[in-house]
Structure formats: structure tokens, C-alpha cells
Design an enzyme around this catalytic site. Structure first.
Site, PDB file in Angstrom:
ATOM      1  N   LYS A 167     -25.406  48.870 -53.648  1.00 37.07           N
ATOM      2  CA  LYS A 167     -25.030  48.492 -52.260  1.00 37.07           C
ATOM      3  C   LYS A 167     -26.449  48.047 -51.791  1.00 37.07           C
ATOM      4  O   LYS A 167     -27.949  48.070 -52.520  1.00 37.07           O
ATOM      5  CB  LYS A 167     -24.797  49.694 -51.626  1.00 37.07           C
ATOM      6  CG  LYS A 167     -24.115  48.723 -49.989  1.00 37.07           C
ATOM      7  CD  LYS A 167     -22.625  48.397 -50.314  1.00 37.07           C
ATOM      8  CE  LYS A 167     -22.293  48.113 -49.337  1.00 37.07           C
ATOM      9  NZ  LYS A 167     -21.109  47.869 -49.215  1.00 37.07           N
ATOM     10  N   ASP A 173     -20.999  42.262 -47.069  1.00 37.80           N
ATOM     11  CA  ASP A 173     -19.984  43.522 -46.289  1.00 37.80           C
ATOM     12  C   ASP A 173     -20.246  43.275 -45.071  1.00 37.80           C
ATOM     13  O   ASP A 173     -20.514  42.250 -44.279  1.00 37.80           O
ATOM     14  CB  ASP A 173     -21.155  44.584 -46.911  1.00 37.80           C
ATOM     15  CG  ASP A 173     -20.345  45.596 -46.330  1.00 37.80           C
ATOM     16  OD1 ASP A 173     -19.786  46.657 -46.832  1.00 37.80           O
ATOM     17  OD2 ASP A 173     -20.532  46.302 -45.551  1.00 37.80           O
TER      18      ASP A 173
HETATM   19  P1  NDP Z   1     -17.541  41.795 -40.236  1.00 35.96           P
HETATM   20  O1  NDP Z   1     -19.296  42.137 -39.876  1.00 35.96           O
HETATM   21  O2  NDP Z   1     -16.563  41.185 -41.155  1.00 35.96           O
HETATM   22  O3  NDP Z   1     -16.912  43.019 -39.124  1.00 35.96           O
HETATM   23  C1  NDP Z   1     -17.005  44.448 -39.016  1.00 35.96           C
HETATM   24  C2  NDP Z   1     -16.457  44.320 -37.520  1.00 35.96           C
HETATM   25  O4  NDP Z   1     -16.751  46.200 -37.696  1.00 35.96           O
HETATM   26  C3  NDP Z   1     -17.015  43.819 -35.864  1.00 35.96           C
HETATM   27  O5  NDP Z   1     -15.456  43.499 -35.429  1.00 35.96           O
HETATM   28  C4  NDP Z   1     -18.207  44.953 -35.870  1.00 35.96           C
HETATM   29  O6  NDP Z   1     -18.190  44.842 -34.257  1.00 35.96           O
HETATM   30  C5  NDP Z   1     -17.488  45.622 -36.210  1.00 35.96           C
HETATM   31  N1  NDP Z   1     -18.354  47.184 -36.359  1.00 35.96           N
HETATM   32  C6  NDP Z   1     -19.172  46.814 -36.931  1.00 35.96           C
HETATM   33  N2  NDP Z   1     -20.387  48.138 -36.781  1.00 35.96           N
HETATM   34  C7  NDP Z   1     -19.451  48.522 -36.003  1.00 35.96           C
HETATM   35  C8  NDP Z   1     -20.421  49.785 -35.264  1.00 35.96           C
HETATM   36  N3  NDP Z   1     -21.473  50.766 -35.776  1.00 35.96           N
HETATM   37  N4  NDP Z   1     -19.380  50.415 -34.393  1.00 35.96           N
HETATM   38  C9  NDP Z   1     -18.418  49.939 -33.775  1.00 35.96           C
HETATM   39  N5  NDP Z   1     -17.809  49.325 -34.753  1.00 35.96           N
HETATM   40  C10 NDP Z   1     -18.726  48.688 -34.795  1.00 35.96           C
HETATM   41  O7  NDP Z   1     -17.512  43.156 -41.884  1.00 35.96           O
HETATM   42  P2  NDP Z   1     -16.123  42.790 -42.441  1.00 35.96           P
HETATM   43  O8  NDP Z   1     -15.174  43.214 -41.863  1.00 35.96           O
HETATM   44  O9  NDP Z   1     -17.032  43.011 -44.127  1.00 35.96           O
HETATM   45  O10 NDP Z   1     -16.363  44.952 -43.069  1.00 35.96           O
HETATM   46  C11 NDP Z   1     -16.168  45.880 -42.276  1.00 35.96           C
HETATM   47  C12 NDP Z   1     -16.163  47.505 -43.240  1.00 35.96           C
HETATM   48  O11 NDP Z   1     -15.253  46.981 -44.340  1.00 35.96           O
HETATM   49  C13 NDP Z   1     -17.251  47.533 -43.164  1.00 35.96           C
HETATM   50  O12 NDP Z   1     -17.004  48.971 -43.441  1.00 35.96           O
HETATM   51  C14 NDP Z   1     -17.378  46.907 -44.726  1.00 35.96           C
HETATM   52  O13 NDP Z   1     -17.770  48.410 -45.541  1.00 35.96           O
HETATM   53  C15 NDP Z   1     -15.624  47.874 -45.437  1.00 35.96           C
HETATM   54  N6  NDP Z   1     -15.192  46.629 -46.350  1.00 35.96           N
HETATM   55  C16 NDP Z   1     -15.856  45.503 -46.906  1.00 35.96           C
HETATM   56  C17 NDP Z   1     -15.343  44.737 -48.293  1.00 35.96           C
HETATM   57  C18 NDP Z   1     -15.360  42.987 -47.635  1.00 35.96           C
HETATM   58  O14 NDP Z   1     -15.297  42.298 -48.888  1.00 35.96           O
HETATM   59  N7  NDP Z   1     -16.069  42.197 -47.147  1.00 35.96           N
HETATM   60  C19 NDP Z   1     -14.875  45.452 -49.315  1.00 35.96           C
HETATM   61  C20 NDP Z   1     -14.976  46.543 -49.119  1.00 35.96           C
HETATM   62  C21 NDP Z   1     -14.549  47.226 -47.897  1.00 35.96           C
HETATM   63  P3  NDP Z   1     -19.374  43.775 -33.374  1.00 35.96           P
HETATM   64  O15 NDP Z   1     -19.426  42.071 -34.447  1.00 35.96           O
HETATM   65  O16 NDP Z   1     -19.467  44.176 -32.426  1.00 35.96           O
HETATM   66  O17 NDP Z   1     -20.840  44.528 -34.478  1.00 35.96           O
END
Ligand code: NDP
Length: 446
Positions: free
Chosen positions: A126, A166
Site C-alpha cells: 500500500k 484508493d
Molecule cells: P474515493 O476517494 O473515491 O471516495 C472516498 C469517499 O469517502 C468520499 O466520499 C470521501 O468524502 C469519503 N471520505 C474519505 N475520507 C473520509 C473521512 N476521513 N471521513 C469521512 N468521509 C471520508 O475513495 P474510494 O471510494 O476508492 O475508497 C473508499 C473506501 O474503500 C476506502 O476505505 C478504501 O480504502 C476502500 N477500498 C477502495 C478500493 C478501490 O478499488 N477504490 C478497493 C478496496 C477498498 P470526501 O470527498 O469529502 O473526502
């Protein structure tokens, strides 16, 4: 057994001070594994738990770049190469101001077990940076990505370490990173996944994590002869994972009623249908706006600074970030009748929340099993790159679905308790561990 876990955790905490998220992730795994290791002493004798919690390599570096005003900016970059026993390091890059060593070590550690569960030959890694893409121009994001890759490119490669996206790293960032790698190394190769279709990407990769978490919950529902039909679903986040989770739930007959971002959540009791989802995708992926604007457009409620777990639902899909459901919120979910939690995000439930779910005997799918569809499809992208072929949408989706079913079966195999309850936490931890641990023993002291 509790004393053994405590003793082991005291060592981890002393060795990795202040890395609280890493401690949390290791503790959860140690609770499942220490009893299993006691029954299988070959793992104890080879000190697998001590070795698997120590990264093979940690790279930390300076990322200087110039913003649009010509000012010098400096961020910190990381890559954690955690374990390569079963394949090249594989895992995403996160760009978010909360990124630090402890967060990335927790993510890399979880990734080792997750990747093993997918059945594909991928080790765990990571990386990322404390860079915040919010409010930055495309030009600034490009300059940052180019500086980041200028250092990272010497540590990665299609047979060494293959990063992906991510939080904060989507198609735009992967494009800039790939371009810079190619320019420096003079190689067009599958060094990153999550690429666009025109230059080596896989169909279904953008959808895979969200779809996978929904497929995993579907398998859990089947163990109780149930389905999505007529179910109310709460979703957190509004990024990549949340968007495609909503799409698949809707397709399977459920109704999603919430989405969130770091500023608050929207509640739309009528359901987020295909047209509203298209609006969210435009809002978040193109305009890079806030979820509040959804409430203004569709006239529903917006709850500033809150998370959606107080809303009554049958199924909850946390898809935002770590520790976004605490013990109290978990209790509210259970009291309101929620009986399925499938984690799209990594470690979204605190230890107290996990305890509530297991005590209530609900169907609780932890992230390392439920969200493995993303990395699994990255593995499929790597295979297509090696073959120089692309598979159809249907073919990739079918493979993804089969992998999620197989992960579910592994969890049942290792997690079924005497009374028939499936403890998916133990199932995922032990199921993910065995293949990596056996491979480490085969390869000697490396
Ligand atoms: P994105 O950046 O596309 O979206 C993240 C979302 O989560 C946004 O809506 C963001 O809001 C919100 N968010 C991020 N940090 C915080 C925080 N500290 N508090 C509240 N809301 C928060 O990321 P992904 O959708 O790719 O990832 C989401 C989750 O899924 C993560 O935990 C990631 O590790 C996990 N994941 C992702 C994978 C992938 O293929 N993308 C694979 C496996 C797991 P804002 O825009 O306001 O920050």
C-alpha cells in the site's frame, strides 16, 4: 489465549509506537490467528506472526512540486511493501491529508490477507501521500503525480510491485502516474491497475469494489435464504466504491437511501435511482463538488457533520473510510433491525462496533473479504496485460462474481462455529493467512 494476544500486542506497540490504526488491524487478526496457531505449531515455530507483521520494506520520500501560483509545495510519499510470499506486492495508493505511516501499514497488512483470499497470485502492499487533491487544479494534481512517480518508479514494476487507486486516486491520477512511469522507464507495461480502457485498463475495474461488496452481501443473505428484494440499504461515502455499490444494489432490487462525504450525509427515502446516481457521478467525478448539493437538487434532508448510521435499514454498506462506525452507532444499527453489514471500505468498523455485530449474530462481512473484488479485478487486469488481450464486460463481471463466491466459501470453511453461525472475521483472517504462511515456510527465512 487472551494473555498471549496481550503479550504479542505489547511487542507490536513497543516496536511501532503511535501507529494506532496498525495496532488495531494487527490486534483483530491476532485474536483470530493466535488460537489457530496454537493448534498448528508449525506456524509458531517458524515465527510467522512476528514475520508477517513486519513489512518486507518501507519506502518514505520527499515530493516537491510547484503549485499554480509558482509556490514550492512539499508532501511526503510512502510505499509499504508488506509481503511478497505469493506474488508481487499489490495494493492501492491513497492521497489524503490523514495519510501517515500507521494508516498505510494497517492498509498494507490487511491487503496481504485480502489478496490471498482472492485466489490470485498477489502479495500485499500500500502507499500514498498526505497530499490533498481537494481544491487543486488538474495541473497541480498532474505536477504532484509526476513528482511522486519520479521517485516511486525505481521501486515498482509489473513483476515487483503494482500499485492501484484508493481514496483520492482515481482514473485521472492513475493516468498522470502511468504517463510519468512510461516516460522515465521507457516501457509500456502493466505497472499500475485502474488504467483507462484505451491504454490497458480492464472493463469492470471501476465498478469492481462496489459490485464485489454487494455480491459478498448477496452470498451472506443466501445463507439465510434471503435477497436484496425490497431491502432498505444505507451507504456511506460517495466516491468510487459507494457509487457502484448503489448501482448494483438498485439492480438487484434493493433501495439505497443515503450517501455521505466528509462534511455530512444525505437521506433520500425515495431511493437513489439510476438518474440520481448519474447526477452523483457527475457531481463527484467531474465537478468534484459536495454531496450537500444532492439534497439541494432533489429536495431531501442533509445532515451536516453526521454519519448515516441512525437511519433505519436492513443492510448497511460502509464505503467511505476507516473507523466510521463506532460502538454506539453499531448498536443503533442493530436496534433498528439492520442484519447485514458488508464493508466496502477498509476497517470502517471500530473494534467496539465489530463486537456489537458479532454479539448480535448479524451477517457481518469484514472489509478484507467483502471489498476484495477491487483488487481481484486488478489481478484480472494484470492477467489481461500479460496476455495482451482484453476480456468482455460479461466475462470480467462473471469472474468477479465467482471470486466473491469463492471468498465467501473460504470464510464459511474457516469461520463456521459449532452452532452454525458464520464468524466472517475469523473466516477471513484464517482463510487469508494459511496460503501466505505456508508459502513463507516453503521459501525459508526470507
Ligand atoms: P474515493 O476517494 O473515491 O471516495 C472516498 C469517499 O469517502 C468520499 O466520499 C470521501 O468524502 C469519503 N471520505 C474519505 N475520507 C473520509 C473521512 N476521513 N471521513 C469521512 N468521509 C471520508 O475513495 P474510494 O471510494 O476508492 O475508497 C473508499 C473506501 O474503500 C476506502 O476505505 C478504501 O480504502 C476502500 N477500498 C477502495 C478500493 C478501490 O478499488 N477504490 C478497493 C478496496 C477498498 P470526501 O470527498 O469529502 O473526502
Amino acid at each position: 489465549m487472551e494473555a498471549k494476544v496481550k503479550e504479542f500486542m505489547a511487542k507490536i506497540i513497543a516496536k511501532n509506537p503511535s501507529e494506532v490504526e496498525f495496532h488495531q488491524a494487527v490486534q483483530e487478526v491476532a485474536e483470530s490467528l493466535i488460537p489457530y496457531i496454537e493448534e498448528n505449531p508449525k506456524y509458531r515455530d517458524a515465527k510467522i506472526l512476528d514475520r508477517i507483521t513486519e513489512p518486507e520494506r518501507v519506502i518514505m520520500f520527499r515530493i516537491p512540486w510547484l503549485d499554480d501560483k509558482g509556490n514550492v509545495q512539499v508532501n511526503r510519499g510512502f510505499r509499504i511493501e508488506m509481503n511478497s510470499a505469493i506474488g508481487p506486492y499489490k495494493g492501492g495508493l491513497r492521497f489524503h491529508p490523514t495519510v501517515n505511516l500507521g494508516v498505510l501499514k494497517f492498509l498494507a497488512f490487511e491487503q496481504v490477507f485480502k489478496n490471498s483470499l482472492t485466489t490470485l497470485p498477489m502479495g500485499g502492499g500500500k502507499g500514498g501521500s498526505d497530499f490533498d487533491p481537494k481544491g487543486k487544479s488538474d495541473n497541480e494534481v498532474m505536477k504532484f503525480c509526476q513528482s511522486f512517480m519520479t521517485e516511486l518508479c525505481r521501486h515498482i514494476g509489473p513483476n515487483t510491485d503494482v500499485p492501484a487507486g484508493d481514496i483520492g486516486v482515481g482514473g485521472r491520477e492513475i493516468g498522470f502516474l502511468f504517463g510519468q512511469y512510461k516516460r522515465i522507464r521507457n516501457e509500456f507495461t502493466g505497472v499500475l491497475t485502474g488504467k483507462a480502457l484505451n491504454w490497458g485498463g480492464s472493463l469492470i475495474r471501476p465498478e469492481a469494489t462496489g459490485y464485489g461488496a454487494v455480491y459478498f452481501a448477496e452470498e451472506m443473505l443466501k445463507t439465510r435464504n434471503d435477497s436484496y428484494k425490497g431491502k432498505t440499504v444505507t451507504v456511506s461515502g460517495s466516491g468510487n466504491v459507494a457509487q457502484y455499490a448503489v448501482e448494483k444494489v438498485t439492480e438487484l432490487g434493493g433501495k439505497c437511501v443515503t450517501l455521505s462525504d466528509s462534511a455530512g450525509f444525505i437521506h433520500d427515502p425515495a431511493g437513489i435511482d439510476a438518474e440520481k446516481l448519474a447526477y452523483v457521478m457527475e457531481l463527484k467525478n467531474v465537478k468534484r463538488g459536495r454531496i450537500k448539493e444532492y439534497a439541494e437538487k432533489y429536495g431531501c434532508e442533509y445532515h451536516e457533520g453526521q454519519r448515516p448510521w441512525g437511519i433505519k435499514c436492513d443492510i448497511a454498506l460502509p464505503c467511505a473510510t476507516q473507523n466510521e462506525i463506532n460502538g454506539e452507532e453499531a448498536q443503533v444499527l442493530v436496534n433498528n433491525g439492520c442484519f447485514v453489514v458488508s464493508e466496502g471500505a477498509n476497517m470502517p468498523s471500530t473494534p467496539e462496533a465489530v463486537e456489537v455485530f458479532l454479539k448480535a449474530r448479524i451477517l457481518y462481512g469484514p472489509g478484507k473479504a467483502a471489498n476484495a473484488g477491487g483488487v481481484a479485478t486488478s489481478g484480472l487486469e494484470m492477467s489481461q496485460n500479460s496476455l495482451r488481450l482484453s476480456w468482455t464486460r460479461e466475462e470480467v463481471d462473471q469472474r468477479l462474481n465467482n471470486i466473491m463466491k469463492s471468498i465467501h466459501e473460504t470464510c464459511v470453511k474457516y469461520g463456521k462455529e459449532e452452532d452454525g453461525y458464520i464468524n466472517y472475521v475469523n473466516g477471513a483472517n484464517i482463510g487469508g493467512f494459511v496460503k501466505v504462511a505456508d508459502s513463507m515456510i516453503d521459501q525459508g527465512l526470507v
